[in-house]
Each structure stands twice: as structure tokens, then as C-alpha cells.
Design a protein around this motif. Sequence first.
Motif, mmCIF file in Angstrom:
data_model
loop_
_atom_site.group_PDB
_atom_site.id
_atom_site.type_symbol
_atom_site.label_atom_id
_atom_site.label_comp_id
_atom_site.label_asym_id
_atom_site.label_seq_id
_atom_site.Cartn_x
_atom_site.Cartn_y
_atom_site.Cartn_z
ATOM 1 N N CYS A 291 23.448 30.112 34.664
ATOM 2 C CA CYS A 291 24.565 29.282 34.645
ATOM 3 C C CYS A 291 24.980 28.168 36.307
ATOM 4 N N GLN B 97 27.450 26.371 35.798
ATOM 5 C CA GLN B 97 28.676 26.471 36.406
ATOM 6 C C GLN B 97 29.649 27.207 37.195
ATOM 7 N N LYS B 98 29.578 26.253 38.510
ATOM 8 C CA LYS B 98 30.569 27.251 39.862
ATOM 9 C C LYS B 98 31.999 27.377 39.790
ATOM 10 N N ARG C 224 32.466 31.887 41.744
ATOM 11 C CA ARG C 224 31.634 32.349 40.728
ATOM 12 C C ARG C 224 31.082 31.820 40.256
ATOM 13 N N LYS C 225 30.359 31.939 39.269
ATOM 14 C CA LYS C 225 30.081 31.460 37.676
ATOM 15 C C LYS C 225 30.629 31.780 37.019
ATOM 16 N N PHE D 164 29.821 35.271 34.476
ATOM 17 C CA PHE D 164 30.536 35.954 35.692
ATOM 18 C C PHE D 164 30.911 37.457 35.551
ATOM 19 N N CYS E 149 33.674 26.923 31.358
ATOM 20 C CA CYS E 149 32.416 26.834 30.584
ATOM 21 C C CYS E 149 32.161 25.897 30.001
#
Lengths: 650, 322
Positions: A253, A255-256, A268-269, A272, A290
Amino acid sequence: MKRVGVFVCHCGINIASTVDVSRVVEDLHDYPGIAYIQDYKYMCSDPGQNLLKEAIKSEKLDAVVIAACSPTLHENTFRLAVQTVGMNPYNCEIANIREQCSWVHKDRTVATEKAKRIIRAVVEKALLDESLEPIKVPVVRKAVVLGGGIAGIQAALNIANSDYEVILVEKQSSIGGRMAQLSETFPTLDCSQCILTPKMVDVAQHPKIRLLTYAELADVSGFVGNFKVKIRQKARYVDWDKCTGCGLCIEKCPQKVASEFDQGLGKRKAIFTPFAQAVPNKPVIDCDNCTYFKTGKCRVCEKLCPFEAINFVETDTYIEEEVGAIVVATGYDVYPVLNMGEYGSGKIPDVVDGLTFERLLSSSGPTGGEVRRPSDGKIPKEIVFIKCVGSRDPEHHFPYCSKICCMYTTKHAMLYKHRVPDGQPYIFYMDVRAGGKGYEEFYQRAQDEDKVLFLRGKVSKLYQDDDKVVVCGIDTLSGSNVEIRADLVVLAMAIRPSKGIEELAKLLKISIDQNGFLTEAHPKLRPVESLSAGIYLAGCAQAPKDIPDTVAQATATAAMVANLFAKEYLLHDPIITGVDEELCSGCGLCVAVCPYDARKTNREKGLVEVNEVLCEACGACAAACPSGAAQQRNFTDEQLNRMVRAILTT
Amino acid sequence: MTKPKVAFYWCASCGGCEEAVVDLAEDILKVVDAVDIVLWPVAMDFKKSDIEALADGSIAVSFINGAVRTSEQAEWVGLLRRKSGLVVAFGACAHLGGIPGLANLSSLRQLFETVYRNVPSVNNPDNLFPKTVSRVPEGELELPEMHSEVRALDQVIEVDYYLPGCAPPPALIMDAITAILSGNLPAKGSVLAPDKSLCDSCPRKDSKPDKLKITAIKRISLMSIPEDKCFLAEGIVCLGPATRSGCGERCISANMPCRGCFGPTRAVHDQGAKFLSGLSSQFDSEDEREIEAFAESVIDPAGLFYMFSLASSLGVKFHDPL
């Protein structure tokens, strides 16, 4: 007419010293409705009860009035006694001539007259009392536990181990709660996750537990033994039946996001699990962050998932269940630093709350357990802990003590010293409250072995100066002002009931106290019950408490639930307010005033109907009913009228 | 076979109950056919001595309307009680004290001063008030004595049945007469009307919400009244929930709320108090000041909640202060 017997108790001298008991007996002897009257020194004693039983048989009494102490003391005693000789217990009434008469008067003449009137009134009531049988209610032997922290886990496991089914509802995607965030626990310094995760796994594997995470209570109706709950399963966008928890999606993923579990310190992503040992160890997609949900492009997880488990069109679903009992274990939040203007309102990066410091100490935390400060990752050499932040401050924040801060702050200082042996921890405190098994010894150890410096006083101000946080405080023991140029400051913020408690309390029709915590039925004798039958309270939702107390309370709720489920039927007090169908016109005024939702208008029949089990006999409907159709059993208007007349007549 | 003897009498009343009997229209002929009317002051000429001459219990039924306020009325109803098998309290005033019962809020002295001196249309320079005995040149004149309070009929004599209403509707009167003539009567002391309150038969009952919550009391003189809505739901005081049905919903059909003339159901001792208790529990506020304002918005609580039943309420009786 019923034959009513009156038994006047002396209660030693408690009644007899102010009320002329023989005079009462003499004067009431010919009162219409009294078939038999006698006095005795202690009616509640065995000889007293025997005398009562004998008189019921020999005098063929239909009802008895015991003129003695408050019904809360011995009503049950006497009702059980009359039952043994075949009298319906609801024909046994108490006239309170102690708390409401002898104890509150000095003048013997006045008290004697008042005692007579009280007795006459209760005789009038007894003459019209009906024999009643308790209402039997079947019990659904399944419980729902709200909250999957240590309290909810403990309660669920204990109920399940009694062989009753449990539904455990947790709003996060994993159970574990706050305890999963902690580093080590006082006073033994066990690793929190090490003692918690086996229990989390037990929950997941228990055949009697149905685990619903990423879910919350949407609605509840019904009553003890027969609740209907509606649970909202939030959309996870991952089909957990297909997902194996391999973690590929998380890895890829793009996106953090700041990790809530790490108090914003780590990342985190967007897809998660909150932490590595999550149970269930399956991810959800945070649709607010997201990339696909935000831009319509990406779908990396979907493309890579070997099990085709990603489902972007999933929606919230609802699960309806019938349960007999509800355990509320929704835990706590920490009061945000944002509220502390004098401590920088959360704008000084190296001023953190205690829970954040837990993550800095945790070996699974963002720094791998090394104490590094958030601003620049340096290891702090001088660290200041401030206790009672927001707590014990009725003028600005909260009046109560958050209870756990003394011990965890001591633990923080100790663990810091273990990690940074050449560092110096200071603790500003108002009092040290170390009441608990091994707690005082722990506190002594921190001073003696780890050289933690305790300063008795409050900190008036914190401010940033270069890369230091200046702590302006006072040491009230030496009377000197103290200024410490600290590298990191940790605030022991007040414990607050978790967000949404008001809505939940409203939904469950349970009350919250002036500080926002759930109210127990009795502060000493019923500490785990709410005032609504069948709803029990565990953990910090009820009041701030540490892990041992939480576990004890949760275990107690499980015992209460098992106690409830051990019976085939519940017995409900038959003193309820019914509906006289011949009189009721369905006007519905009673429906609006019923606080228990026990009354409903049946428009077809043009009547109000009562769910007898929900009725708690508060009498609001009887007062509101303008046609006299709502009469409380054994407290009818006719009875109350006659009682008032009997009291007012000289 | 001789026809049963029937008496009609009036006490403190407006005459509406007499009208109600006449309102039987053609049915009155059936009544006249079936019975022998021995007393009916509004329509025929009879002397008290005629009644006194009758044997005790020889009148089958006496219908007495109006409240009892004077010694003359008390004397007459006592006489009729002795001569009658059954006594029916006819209409709201005999049943509950009625509108005249509101006079119990004032002392006799206050009433006399208002009526014979303070009313703007009165010119009474010599301060003359009614007296039981007045001396005039021709001799002594007597008037009946005014009692200190208005009483419902059963506060003066024993009453067998009650025909409620201001005035009782013709259908109910006819039902009662038929029941009496056929001997098909309910338990003594019954009110000859259904036991349920008016909401049961109210044409607007479907518009009432499941949970009534009143936020303000509205006055009908200051608003336009919806023609098909539950009055209470609109914040208009309607005594329907506290009032026995059987009236034929005449007021409701005329777009006026119920004022309670049929009195309470058999389970209620005090209609006004019971209604007040019901109404106040519907007020949707927990704020003391709001509640106070709500209470104060009722301009004339006694007149509103006790329009017909003050004399027979549990309340305090008012006596002449002197």
C-alpha cells in the motif's frame, strides 16, 4: 372484610423510648379493620417471628402490618416468615415507626400519636392489598460484551468458560484495547503485550465466543434476560473469509498515515492492522485515507491480493442478536494535552502524554523501545514527569483522581532510568497514592534504586527554549522555585471515559455520573451493576482503575452474568402499573412519561399495553393517567386515598 | 295498570337541562305515554303540597337537575328523596356541582358584594343585600337562605344514578328512561354513560402522536384551531382524556376542545387534579424556569380544569371569612 393483624415492635428502646407502645396497642385495639394487635420487644427475632406466625394461624389473619423499622431492613424477613404459614407475602406490610417516627422525634406524646396514624394508614393499605405472584420471565442465555480491551476480554472469557455464549464487540479492527499499547506494567514490570496476547488468542479460539471487531452497538431494545441488540459491522473493504492475513496488501500500500496505535508517532498504511499481534490479524481499509477512495485510482491491494479478498464496494451491515445480559467495557481515552494552555496546548513537540510515552518505551513501538524524543529523535537526558494533569483540578478540569497516574509515572521514570542510566528523571506530584499490593514498595524502589527525584509541587508553566522545554515549578517541601531545562516532558493526563459514552449510555438507558463515567447501582455493594437490570459495568468506563482492578471487576461482571443465566426464569416484582382495559381509552398520556418504554399504544385496540417486565413501578404513568386506568398494584388511588385520610383524621 | 310516576325538578341550573328533555322531540310523547308526570315546574303547574300528599316512595323516579345552593333547594330535594324510589342526578350541576360550583372559590359575602354592589351595572346606594327575613310595611318577607357553598346533589341526598353532561344528550336521556322503565339497570351509584374517557370515541384520535410532548399551552381565543388535529397535540387544553365519553363528541365536532362536563371515569375521585397531573407530566422540559412559565401560562386553572367539578372535588372548601 380482611382480618388484619398488627404487630408493634419496641425495637428494644429504639422505638419504645419515644413511642408509648402499649398506648398504641390500646388505642388502636378497636380501630375498624384491625382484627388483632399485639406488641413485642424484637419482632425480627426468632421468637418475634414465631409469635407472628402463630397469630396468623390462631387468629386466622388475612394480612399483617408490622410496625417496626424501615421496610428496606426487614420487609423481606417478615414476608418470608408469613410465607411459611401460607400467607401471600404481598399481604405483609411494614409501618415504619422507627426511621420515620421514633428516631426523628423527642416528644413522646407527639411521636405516639404519629405512630398510631402511620399504623392506621398502613392498615388501610393492607385491607385492600391483593395477593400477588412474581412475574416469570425466561432468560436468553447469551451475553454481549461491548469493548474488547482487557476488561471486555476478561469478561467474555469468563462468561464463555461458564459455558454461555458471548458476543464480543470491538470498534477497532483488533481487540486488545489500551493494554495492548502499554510497554510494561506496574508493579511487576511484566511486558503488557506478553501477558495480554495469549488472552486475545484465547478469545479468538474460544468456541463460545463470537468476535465482532470493527463493529459497534447500533441499537438495543428489550430488558433483562431478553435484550435485542443490533450491531453495526462497519465496512472493512476486505473479505475476512477470504483474507489469510498474509500482509502483502499492507506491505505494498503506497499511502502512509499516522498510526493511532502509536499515538501518532509512527506510520501505518491506509490498509492496515493496528499492530503486529492484532486479533484477528486481518486488515481493514481506512477509506478516509485510501488513495483509491480519495482519487479513484490505485487499487494496488486489489491487484496484488492472491485471494481476491479486497472489496471496495462493501457496505456497513447489521447483525441482530438476542441476548440476556450486556457488559459495558468501553474503556477510556486520555484527556488531550490540547486542553492544557499552560503546558503548551499540545504545540510543544517534546511535551507528550503518558500513553505516548508508553509507545516510546514499548519494544514494539515506533522507536523499538529506545526512549527518543519526538522532535529530533535525541535521547533525553533530563526528563520531567508531571502528575495530576487535568485530574484533581475541579476549577479548570476534573475533580477526580485518575488513580493510575501515580503508579505509571513512577514506572515511566523507572523504565526510563533502565534505558538511559545516565539520565535524570524528575516527577512533580501533588501526592503519591500508592495503595495497592506491592505499590508502595515499587514507589520506594524508584527512589532508592533508580534515584528518581520526586518534587512535591505543581508546574505552573512549560515553554520551548532552543531545543529544551523549560519547566517552571515549585518544590513545596523546600519552598523553592524550581526551573528545569528538560529534554522531554511527560504529562499524566486525566483519564476520560472513551468517546461516545453519552450516546451509548442513552442507547442502553443507563446513567452517567457528573464526571461522565457510567454509574454503578451502588458505590459499595453493587459496584458492577448498572441501575438497569441485566447491564453490567467493567473497567475504566465506570471509573479510572488499573489492570488488576479492571480484571477483578470484569470477572465480577462475568459472575453476575453467570448468576443471571443460572436460572431458567427471572422473577420480576409483581408490583407494577397495569392497564384497566375497561377504563383505558388509549389516550397515551402514560406512554410519553414512561422512562422504561414499558407502555405502548395499541391503536387497533384503542388501548395502552404494558410490558410488565419492563415496568419498574416508578408510578409516573399512574400519576399521568387521567382516566384512572393506570393503577399501581397495591398502591391504587383508592388505597392512597384511604391512607391519606387515615393519616389526616384525628 | 297505573303508569309509573315521574318527577322532574330543577335547582341551581341554567335551564339547559330542561331544554334537553324537550330536545327528546317526538320521543317525549313516548315518555308521556308511558309515565305519569307528577312534577315538572318548567312546563306544568304543581304545588309542593301535591308532592307532600303523595305516599313515601310512590314516585318511581325523580330527575333532579342543578346544584344545591339554597335552603329551598335542599328542602325540595329532601322531599323528593322521601317520595321517590329512584333519584337520578340529571346533568353536570346535579352530578358534580357544575359551573355554579365555581362559586365555591368565593365566600358568600364576596359573591353578594360583587353581584349586588360592585358590578358596574348595579346601582345600590343603600347597600341592600338579600336577607332571609325583610321587614316591609306590609309585614315580613322571607327568602330562602343561601348556603355558604354549592353542593352536588349527592352531597345533600342519596343519589341512585347519574346522567352526566351539560346538558345530557337526548340519546343518553332516552336510554336512561328506557332502562329505568324496563328495570334493566346497572349497579346503584353508576353514571349512565360509557366508562371510557373521550379519547376512545374522539374522531381525531388517529392524529394523536404516540408520545405526546407539550411545549406550550395555547389559548383558543388567540389562534386558529386546526379542524382535524388532536387538541392536546396542538397544545390546546382538552379535558377529553380525563372525561367520560358518551356525549356524542358535540364540542369536538364543533371544533372546540372538551371542557369535561361528563365528569371523570369511575376510577377517579377528582377530575381536575387528575387531569392536571396528566397534563403537567406531558410538558417537555426539565428546566425549572420553563416549567414555571408553562404553569403560569394557564390563566385560570380552576376554571379550566374544574369547570364542572369543583364542588365535588377533593379540594379545600371556601368559607365566608366572617
